[in-house]
Scaffold this motif. Structure first.
Motif, mmCIF file in Angstrom:
data_model
loop_
_atom_site.group_PDB
_atom_site.id
_atom_site.type_symbol
_atom_site.label_atom_id
_atom_site.label_comp_id
_atom_site.label_asym_id
_atom_site.label_seq_id
_atom_site.Cartn_x
_atom_site.Cartn_y
_atom_site.Cartn_z
ATOM 1 N N VAL A 30 -91.126 -6.370 -47.491
ATOM 2 C CA VAL A 30 -90.800 -6.459 -48.921
ATOM 3 C C VAL A 30 -89.984 -7.719 -49.168
ATOM 4 C CG1 VAL A 30 -89.619 -5.367 -50.858
ATOM 5 C CG2 VAL A 30 -90.858 -3.951 -49.190
ATOM 6 N N TRP A 31 -90.433 -8.524 -50.125
ATOM 7 C CA TRP A 31 -89.753 -9.751 -50.526
ATOM 8 C C TRP A 31 -89.328 -9.615 -51.989
ATOM 9 C CZ3 TRP A 31 -89.741 -14.423 -47.405
ATOM 10 C CH2 TRP A 31 -90.382 -14.268 -46.174
ATOM 11 N N THR A 32 -88.209 -10.252 -52.325
ATOM 12 C CA THR A 32 -87.733 -10.255 -53.711
ATOM 13 C C THR A 32 -87.466 -11.683 -54.164
ATOM 14 O OG1 THR A 32 -86.726 -8.053 -53.530
ATOM 15 C CG2 THR A 32 -85.901 -9.508 -55.274
ATOM 16 N N VAL A 33 -88.088 -12.072 -55.266
ATOM 17 C CA VAL A 33 -87.822 -13.358 -55.920
ATOM 18 C C VAL A 33 -87.722 -13.061 -57.410
ATOM 19 C CG1 VAL A 33 -88.538 -15.738 -56.271
ATOM 20 C CG2 VAL A 33 -89.167 -14.554 -54.155
ATOM 21 N N ALA A 34 -86.523 -13.219 -57.964
ATOM 22 C CA ALA A 34 -86.265 -12.807 -59.343
ATOM 23 C C ALA A 34 -85.418 -13.851 -60.051
ATOM 24 C CB ALA A 34 -85.556 -11.452 -59.358
ATOM 25 N N PRO A 35 -85.382 -13.820 -61.378
ATOM 26 C CA PRO A 35 -84.533 -14.774 -62.112
ATOM 27 C C PRO A 35 -83.062 -14.606 -61.754
ATOM 28 C CG PRO A 35 -86.113 -13.719 -63.589
ATOM 29 C CD PRO A 35 -86.172 -12.968 -62.292
ATOM 30 N N ALA A 36 -82.338 -15.714 -61.776
ATOM 31 C CA ALA A 36 -80.902 -15.670 -61.492
ATOM 32 C C ALA A 36 -80.148 -14.932 -62.588
ATOM 33 C CB ALA A 36 -80.352 -17.087 -61.339
ATOM 34 N N GLU A 37 -80.648 -14.987 -63.817
ATOM 35 C CA GLU A 37 -79.999 -14.346 -64.950
ATOM 36 C C GLU A 37 -81.027 -13.551 -65.753
ATOM 37 O OE1 GLU A 37 -78.195 -17.463 -67.161
ATOM 38 O OE2 GLU A 37 -76.624 -17.834 -65.676
ATOM 39 N N GLU A 38 -80.530 -12.745 -66.682
ATOM 40 C CA GLU A 38 -81.425 -11.927 -67.497
ATOM 41 C C GLU A 38 -82.345 -12.799 -68.338
ATOM 42 O OE1 GLU A 38 -81.416 -8.397 -70.869
ATOM 43 O OE2 GLU A 38 -79.574 -8.841 -69.749
ATOM 44 N N ARG A 55 -82.366 -20.145 -54.857
ATOM 45 C CA ARG A 55 -81.192 -19.782 -54.063
ATOM 46 C C ARG A 55 -81.521 -18.581 -53.188
ATOM 47 N NH1 ARG A 55 -75.380 -17.515 -56.402
ATOM 48 N NH2 ARG A 55 -74.374 -17.223 -54.358
ATOM 49 N N LYS A 56 -81.128 -18.655 -51.929
ATOM 50 C CA LYS A 56 -81.366 -17.553 -50.993
ATOM 51 C C LYS A 56 -80.148 -16.638 -50.960
ATOM 52 C CE LYS A 56 -82.984 -16.516 -46.330
ATOM 53 N NZ LYS A 56 -83.458 -17.072 -45.038
ATOM 54 N N HIS A 57 -80.380 -15.325 -51.114
ATOM 55 C CA HIS A 57 -79.297 -14.348 -51.130
ATOM 56 C C HIS A 57 -79.267 -13.497 -49.868
ATOM 57 C CE1 HIS A 57 -78.215 -14.893 -55.435
ATOM 58 N NE2 HIS A 57 -79.478 -15.289 -55.513
ATOM 59 N N GLY A 58 -80.269 -13.596 -49.068
ATOM 60 C CA GLY A 58 -80.364 -12.801 -47.855
ATOM 61 C C GLY A 58 -81.771 -12.903 -47.318
ATOM 62 N N GLU A 59 -82.032 -12.168 -46.246
ATOM 63 C CA GLU A 59 -83.374 -12.213 -45.684
ATOM 64 C C GLU A 59 -84.382 -11.669 -46.692
ATOM 65 O OE1 GLU A 59 -85.819 -10.726 -41.703
ATOM 66 O OE2 GLU A 59 -83.816 -9.933 -42.135
ATOM 67 N N ARG A 60 -85.359 -12.502 -47.042
ATOM 68 C CA ARG A 60 -86.433 -12.126 -47.964
ATOM 69 C C ARG A 60 -85.927 -11.805 -49.375
ATOM 70 N NH1 ARG A 60 -89.881 -8.023 -44.006
ATOM 71 N NH2 ARG A 60 -90.246 -9.517 -42.334
ATOM 72 N N ARG A 61 -84.791 -12.402 -49.780
ATOM 73 C CA ARG A 61 -84.255 -12.133 -51.123
ATOM 74 C C ARG A 61 -83.783 -13.440 -51.741
ATOM 75 N NH1 ARG A 61 -80.563 -9.141 -54.434
ATOM 76 N NH2 ARG A 61 -81.675 -7.334 -55.288
ATOM 77 N N PHE A 62 -84.374 -13.817 -52.900
ATOM 78 C CA PHE A 62 -84.131 -15.114 -53.513
ATOM 79 C C PHE A 62 -83.983 -14.953 -55.025
ATOM 80 C CE2 PHE A 62 -86.516 -15.649 -49.661
ATOM 81 C CZ PHE A 62 -86.042 -16.804 -49.082
#
Length: 253
Positions: A30-38, A55-62
């Protein structure tokens, strides 16, 4: 199975955590790539006048400094090592029913996946707006998300289509089941623009989100939610009004 999770409420939204938990019931990839803000109401917009940052927030999370559509594009072109088998968008804080889907960043992120030929599902949690603010209960989505998603995984979908899922504003045990229904239509003529003044005396305006009535003439996603069901609706990117083609062609003949 590789799953991409995204949303329009931002990387820190509680609904995104709910979505990731739903995705992990089907896959460890499972990968997550989402907007930094609403980006609620961003629709299918792209960022074209400024650079987009990742920006990378963790493994497979951006996170992406752009729209939901930007997020899916960055995921497919710059982040994931290969295309996902499924794109999940949500779980949105609030309904995406009727023709509101044309404004929705949540639904548009799923549309972007459909454009890329990837199976895509948008998920939204309806809630009673009064007094909720940031304390939206996602219990129905948590309990019913996997049940709504599982039948869609092995089902062939036509090109450039997606599935839009809305969960009713009820405790999980009160949800009556799942209905497959068509898109409804709101009466936007009854919408409102709320005017106020800021501390410096300048006028400002908020687009009203309350009291937009609809006139049900058949069973749609609007009625399914009102009746306490999870609403599942197939949507398509082709907006051509087929019935008008011949009449228009005759006008220009």
């Amino acid at each position: 199975m590789r799953i991409l999770c995204t949303n329009d409420d931002g990387i820190n939204a509680p609904g995104l955590e709910v979505l990731e938990a739903i995705a992990r019931q089907f896959s460890d990839d499972v990968w997550t790539v989402a907007p930094a803000e609403e980006n609620s109401g961003a629709g299918h917009s792209l960022t074209l006048t400024r650079p987009v940052r990742l920006r990378k927030h963790g493994e497979r999370r951006f996170s992406v400094s752009g729209t939901p559509t930007d997020s899916v594009t960055m995921a497919l072109k710059k982040v994931l090592p290969s295309p996902p088998d499924l794109i999940l968008s949500g779980v949105n804080r609030g309904a995406n029913l009727g023709d509101d889907v044309t404004y929705s960043g949540t639904v548009s992120a799923a549309f972007e996946g459909a454009l890329a030929g990837i199976r895509a599902v948008a998920m939204s949690q309806v809630y009673a707006r009064e007094g909720m603010a940031d304390s939206v209960p996602f219990g129905a989505a948590e309990a019913w998300g996997a049940r709504a998603l599982e039948p869609l995984l092995g089902m062939p979908l036509p090109p450039r289509t997606l599935v839009n899922v809305n969960f009713p504003p009820l405790p999980p045990e009160e949800v009556k089941g799942i209905r497959v229904v068509r898109q409804g239509f709101h009466d936007y003529a009854r919408g409102s623009v709320v005017e106020g003044k800021d501390p410096r005396g300048y006028r400002y305006y908020w687009f009203g989100l309350h009291g937009i009535e609809h006139t049900p003439g058949h069973e749609t996603d609007l009625e399914a939610i009102q009746d306490g069901y999870v609403a599942v609706t197939p949507l398509q990117l082709d907006l051509t009004h087929e019935a008008s083609l011949a009449a228009l062609a005759a006008r220009f003949a």
